[in-house]
Design a protein around this motif. Structure first.
Motif, PDB file in Angstrom:
ATOM      1  N   MET A   1      19.710  77.312  51.480  1.00 35.52           N
ATOM      2  CA  MET A   1      18.470  77.053  52.213  1.00 35.52           C
ATOM      3  C   MET A   1      18.740  76.011  53.293  1.00 35.52           C
ATOM      4  N   SER A   2      18.288  76.269  54.490  1.00 34.75           N
ATOM      5  CA  SER A   2      18.554  75.347  55.581  1.00 34.75           C
ATOM      6  C   SER A   2      17.534  74.209  55.592  1.00 34.75           C
ATOM      7  N   PHE A   3      17.941  73.127  56.204  1.00 40.72           N
ATOM      8  CA  PHE A   3      17.132  71.915  56.259  1.00 40.72           C
ATOM      9  C   PHE A   3      15.875  72.112  57.101  1.00 40.72           C
ATOM     10  N   GLU A   4      14.794  71.501  56.649  1.00 40.40           N
ATOM     11  CA  GLU A   4      13.565  71.442  57.437  1.00 40.40           C
ATOM     12  C   GLU A   4      13.058  70.012  57.423  1.00 40.40           C
ATOM     13  N   ASN A   5      12.642  69.526  58.585  1.00 45.73           N
ATOM     14  CA  ASN A   5      12.041  68.195  58.645  1.00 45.73           C
ATOM     15  C   ASN A   5      10.708  68.197  57.905  1.00 45.73           C
ATOM     16  N   ILE A 107      21.249  64.685  66.655  1.00 43.94           N
ATOM     17  CA  ILE A 107      22.131  64.377  65.521  1.00 43.94           C
ATOM     18  C   ILE A 107      21.698  65.206  64.319  1.00 43.94           C
ATOM     19  N   VAL A 108      22.627  66.040  63.827  1.00 47.64           N
ATOM     20  CA  VAL A 108      22.361  66.900  62.676  1.00 47.64           C
ATOM     21  C   VAL A 108      23.589  66.879  61.785  1.00 47.64           C
ATOM     22  N   ASN A 109      23.384  66.643  60.496  1.00 46.17           N
ATOM     23  CA  ASN A 109      24.474  66.710  59.535  1.00 46.17           C
ATOM     24  C   ASN A 109      23.881  67.100  58.177  1.00 46.17           C
ATOM     25  N   GLU A 110      24.094  68.350  57.796  1.00 44.43           N
ATOM     26  CA  GLU A 110      23.509  68.872  56.551  1.00 44.43           C
ATOM     27  C   GLU A 110      24.021  68.124  55.315  1.00 44.43           C
ATOM     28  N   GLU A 111      25.304  67.765  55.304  1.00 45.36           N
ATOM     29  CA  GLU A 111      25.857  67.051  54.148  1.00 45.36           C
ATOM     30  C   GLU A 111      25.199  65.679  53.998  1.00 45.36           C
TER      31      GLU A 111
END
Length: 141
Positions: A1-5, A107-111
């Motif tokens: 599942m991808s990140f959502e704000n 700036i995006v970093n899923e980890e």
């Protein structure tokens, strides 16, 4: 599942409840975006705590080399670093018990988001804190 704000209403609450905002990568150069954003937030009443190992003081506040050197509670960790550099910052944010881990626009970093979220921090990525505050907490001039 991808990140959502988080939803805008929740972001509004996070900003309303924020006391101390630690700004990682805050430049002492007034022409840098990090400095302009932090100065604007300070003018709007937020307490800014600079995190920059190469500066003694920024915006009239003592600068700390890292998040773990800050001797008081931090509500929001606001990050101005490249995406590939933010995982250790997320780990430090967890270690100090911050409430929110906020990565600035671009700036995006899923980890890093996963590390912070799994430890109970709320995460915002790829959003400018100054813009969000201006939209969600408009102030009359």
């Amino acid at each position: 599942m991808s990140f959502e704000n988080p939803p805008r209403e929740r972001i509004k609450e996070m900003l309303r409840d924020a006391g101390n905002i630690a700004v990682v990568g805050l430049s002492d150069n007034p022409e840098r975006v990090s400095h302009m954003v932090a100065a604007a937030m300070q003018t709007r009443g937020y307490r800014i705590i600079p995190v920059n190992p190469n500066a003694g003081e920024i915006l009239g506040e003592k600068s700390y080399p890292s998040l773990t050197d800050i001797p008081e509670p931090v509500d929001i960790v606001n990050v101005f670093r490249r995406s590939e550099q933010v995982v250790p910052i997320a780990e430090e944010a967890v270690k100090i018990g911050a409430k929110v881990f906020w990565l600035q626009q671009g700036i995006v970093n899923e980890e890093a988001a996963r590390i912070a979220a799994e430890a109970g921090l709320e995460v915002v990525m790829d959003r400018c804190i100054k813009v969000e505050d201006a939209i969600l907490h408009p102030r009359s001039s």
